[in-house]
Design an enzyme around this catalytic site. Sequence first.
Site, PDB file in Angstrom:
ATOM      1  N   ASP A 151       5.890   6.015  -2.788  1.00 13.26           N
ATOM      2  CA  ASP A 151       6.311   4.637  -3.046  1.00 13.26           C
ATOM      3  C   ASP A 151       5.779   4.163  -4.409  1.00 13.26           C
ATOM      4  OD1 ASP A 151       5.619   5.537  -0.491  1.00 13.26           O
ATOM      5  OD2 ASP A 151       5.699   3.558   0.399  1.00 13.26           O
ATOM      6  N   ASP A 208       0.897  -1.947  -5.148  1.00 13.20           N
ATOM      7  CA  ASP A 208       2.211  -2.573  -4.988  1.00 13.20           C
ATOM      8  C   ASP A 208       2.506  -3.724  -5.953  1.00 13.20           C
ATOM      9  OD1 ASP A 208       3.238  -0.984  -2.804  1.00 13.20           O
ATOM     10  OD2 ASP A 208       1.649  -1.874  -1.592  1.00 13.20           O
TER      11      ASP A 208
HETATM   12  N1  GLY Z   1       5.600   0.973   0.700  1.00 15.63           N
HETATM   13  C1  GLY Z   1       5.527   1.014   2.089  1.00 15.63           C
HETATM   14  C2  GLY Z   1       6.815   1.267   2.772  1.00 15.63           C
HETATM   15  O1  GLY Z   1       7.801   1.680   2.210  1.00 15.63           O
HETATM   16  O2  GLY Z   1       6.828   1.050   3.971  1.00 15.63           O
END
Ligand code: GLY
Length: 403
Positions: free
Chosen positions: A186, A124
């Site tokens: 994601d 992330d």
């Molecule tokens: N990246 C985690 C979510 O979208 O909850």
Amino acid sequence: MKRSLFLAAVIAFSGLSFAQTEDEKRLSSILPAIIERSEAQYRRLENAAQKVRVDKDGSHRVPHGYIAAENKLDMRAIFWWTSGHFPGSLWYLYEATGKDEWKCRAIDWTDTQAPAADYTGNHDTGFRMFCPLGNGRRLSPGHRERYDALLVRSAATLCKRYHEGLGLLRSWGKIDDKKDFIVIPDNIMNLELLMWASKQKVPQASFFRKVALSHADVSMKNHFRVDGGTYHVLNYNQQTGRVREIYQGQGANCLTAWSRGQSWAIYGYTMMYRESGEKRYLDFACKLADFAINHPNMPADGIPYWDFGAPGEERDTSAASVMASGLLELARFVPGEKGKTYRAFAVRQLLSLASPEYLAKEGENGGFLLKHGVGHKPVGSEIDVPLDYGDYYFLEALLRFKR
Ligand code: GLY
């Protein structure tokens, strides 16, 4: 030829049209009021967050959500995956208003993120660093040199999770885990940081581009069903490169499409097209978008249920705001009726999000903008709550619409 006549001729000749639809006119007319409400809410939120931003051990925390039952902000560490969204929203408020008060707040909270540039615990890094610093470098040239150095460092950090044999970045899990190799859609969002870094004058530039394109290509092959719906969690075999297992993750089950995952992918492949110019990403983004906007379970107001396979359950405003922002960008690249359909859908979503059903009244919702977000329903976490990233992409979409 007079300048105005010349411009009219250019517009007519190029086929450009500035005629707004009725929905676009409505959204344009309420935009100033939405920004005013957002300012009032975020002033309140930021004031409250200042009082609790430093934890007992001296570490810094960022507002993530609001626990209504306790009337308490949900503060998270700067290493939490969403920590970049709150400072990013402060930059968007600066962009929307041009007011120094927002710039000062944005700089203050962006500075706090610096140590997260070296955090290798998950994929992330793009969310954590590019949302605040990417916007900061764009909107504040005076900070560019420092932010750019941190962003290049962040890109190198993210690439530590790259597996050369698989051609993929590892989303979750330890960098050197030999057994599991987990990837989620994601991850595509985090490639924006790498695409930006690949355009800087740094020795790793071509490596950053290779990693981003490879991850996007391998995911395009494995992570989506033939109908354009996304899986959530894939586990790869590191010896063969094949998908070993598919998990439900944050979705309703393995066979449905988790709404926010679908939105991340629409936004992510559109961004990959913008950054690389590779048409395959544009075609793919259209396929993902068509799945979502034509889905029989998509409600008329454009705010999806938290999973496309969970009609009648909670809506997820964060999935809607990410999708609206992605669709507005996609519409710019797609000519004709198809592009207009994407734009019209995004505008419908934004009008819905701006309605009393979804947009908090001043003084409510802990200062956050959107109500009714869903974080991780299968484990009972964050159901029907405000979410920092829902607000971030809502503001971004409003700015994209205004532009
Ligand atoms: N990246 C985690 C979510 O979208 O909850």
